[in-house]
Scaffold this motif. Sequence first.
Motif, short mmCIF file in Angstrom:
data_model
loop_
_atom_site.label_atom_id
_atom_site.label_comp_id
_atom_site.label_asym_id
_atom_site.label_seq_id
_atom_site.Cartn_x
_atom_site.Cartn_y
_atom_site.Cartn_z
N ASP A 44 0.92 -1.27 0.05
CA ASP A 44 -0.08 0.04 0.01
C ASP A 44 0.94 1.21 0.04
O ASP A 44 1.50 1.56 1.03
CB ASP A 44 -0.89 -0.01 1.37
N VAL A 45 0.96 2.02 -0.90
CA VAL A 45 1.95 3.20 -1.38
C VAL A 45 1.17 4.29 -0.88
O VAL A 45 0.07 4.51 -1.44
CB VAL A 45 2.13 3.18 -2.61
N GLY A 46 1.80 5.02 0.18
CA GLY A 46 1.16 6.41 0.41
C GLY A 46 0.07 6.06 1.28
O GLY A 46 -0.95 6.35 1.00
N CYS A 47 0.38 5.47 2.29
CA CYS A 47 -0.96 4.74 3.05
C CYS A 47 -1.72 5.82 4.11
O CYS A 47 -2.69 5.69 4.62
CB CYS A 47 -0.44 3.66 3.97
N GLY A 48 -0.91 7.09 4.33
CA GLY A 48 -1.67 7.99 5.18
C GLY A 48 -1.88 7.29 6.61
O GLY A 48 -0.73 6.83 6.93
N PRO A 49 -2.90 7.56 7.15
CA PRO A 49 -3.12 7.32 8.41
C PRO A 49 -3.52 5.71 8.51
O PRO A 49 -3.65 5.18 9.63
CB PRO A 49 -4.37 8.09 8.93
N GLY A 50 -3.50 5.01 7.58
CA GLY A 50 -3.60 3.58 7.58
C GLY A 50 -4.88 3.01 7.78
O GLY A 50 -4.84 1.74 7.90
N THR A 51 -5.89 3.63 7.47
CA THR A 51 -7.32 3.13 7.86
C THR A 51 -7.50 2.23 6.70
O THR A 51 -8.43 1.00 6.81
CB THR A 51 -8.45 4.19 7.86
N ILE A 52 -7.29 2.53 5.28
CA ILE A 52 -7.46 1.72 4.48
C ILE A 52 -6.60 0.36 4.28
O ILE A 52 -7.04 -0.63 4.16
CB ILE A 52 -7.40 2.56 2.77
N THR A 53 -5.37 0.64 4.68
CA THR A 53 -4.39 -0.36 4.91
C THR A 53 -4.90 -1.42 5.65
O THR A 53 -4.88 -2.56 5.50
CB THR A 53 -2.99 0.18 5.06
N ALA A 54 -5.31 -0.94 6.76
CA ALA A 54 -5.58 -1.99 7.92
C ALA A 54 -6.77 -2.57 7.36
O ALA A 54 -6.96 -3.90 7.70
CB ALA A 54 -6.25 -1.24 9.36
N ASP A 55 -7.81 -2.25 6.78
CA ASP A 55 -8.78 -3.02 6.14
C ASP A 55 -8.25 -3.97 5.16
O ASP A 55 -8.77 -5.28 5.00
CB ASP A 55 -9.91 -2.07 5.48
N LEU A 56 -7.43 -3.59 4.41
CA LEU A 56 -7.03 -4.33 3.41
C LEU A 56 -6.21 -5.65 3.79
O LEU A 56 -6.29 -6.61 3.58
CB LEU A 56 -5.88 -3.68 2.42
N ALA A 57 -5.69 -5.50 4.88
CA ALA A 57 -4.73 -6.36 5.79
C ALA A 57 -5.75 -7.53 6.44
O ALA A 57 -5.62 -8.56 6.32
CB ALA A 57 -4.15 -5.78 7.04
N GLY A 58 -7.07 -7.24 6.69
CA GLY A 58 -7.86 -7.90 7.26
C GLY A 58 -8.49 -8.89 6.09
O GLY A 58 -8.74 -10.05 6.27
N LEU A 59 -8.74 -8.29 4.67
CA LEU A 59 -8.93 -9.27 3.83
C LEU A 59 -8.21 -10.17 3.08
O LEU A 59 -8.47 -11.09 2.51
CB LEU A 59 -9.43 -7.93 2.49
N VAL A 60 -6.68 -9.87 3.17
CA VAL A 60 -5.71 -10.79 2.51
C VAL A 60 -5.18 -11.67 3.90
O VAL A 60 -4.37 -12.28 3.28
CB VAL A 60 -4.70 -10.16 1.88
N ALA A 61 -5.49 -11.32 5.09
CA ALA A 61 -4.80 -12.24 6.10
C ALA A 61 -5.06 -13.63 5.54
O ALA A 61 -6.07 -14.06 5.03
CB ALA A 61 -5.36 -11.90 7.34
N PRO A 62 -4.08 -14.58 5.84
CA PRO A 62 -2.65 -14.29 6.71
C PRO A 62 -1.44 -13.35 5.72
O PRO A 62 -0.38 -13.58 6.14
CB PRO A 62 -2.19 -15.54 7.08
#
Length: 269
Positions: A44-62
Amino acid sequence: MNGDETVYTHGHDESVLRNHRWRTAENSAGYLLPHLRAGMTLLDVGCGPGTITADLAGLVAPGIVTAVEMNEEALSLARNEFAKRGVPNALAVVSDVHALDFPDDSFDVVHAHQVLQHVGDPVQALREMKRVCRPGGIVAARDADYGTFTWFPATPELDEWLTLYENIARANGGEPDAGRRLRAWAHGAGFGDVVNTASTWCFSSDEDREWWGGSWADRSLQSNYADRALELGLATEADLERIAAGWRSWVREDDGWFALLHSEILCRV
């Protein structure tokens, strides 16, 4: 994720973060979600405060998600979000999108939300995103297009705000009308398989007007946008006060409506 040759127009004041923390994978990356699956690696390039990133992490876990920002100060916002949510599969790394510090073919998905409008060379940024994406993987980007922003009722101060924002963004080395250019930039970066779509954000309820317009009223007085307007001589403090007052006036309009268009690209590597 600007590179040394640009200045990030928004900055990271609380007035800005209040807006950016509203973003989720659902409201900001819906075009990408059907293509994600468990176990993928994602950058995730240019993640900012990470709210989108954290959601994406949940979708591709593990699978592991790697968040990238331009400096430690910016990256700390994402680290705090990951810690608050207890996200176990997200890493945070400082890197420049023009020259990403990852080997070729490192990720299944490379994603950027509202990033290419701020970088000095968006075609080179996309080349780098392509380089670190594995064959068969996806490079995904979504950017607004400020020239398409529209609102009701007519508010001269918002016209002034938009013109000022675009002038500041270009003086900072970015391209605020990035959305319409994404497809061309992708082709310039060497992508042959590019699917281009569009989506909108719309703010019209009392709550939405207060959130969106109130944020911009505050940002017009205290943010990197305001500081750069003064520094570049593009506006005076009186101008910024007038723009902020115009935003507050728009917020109070029962018939107030604001819509903005985003362009999205899905590029197969």
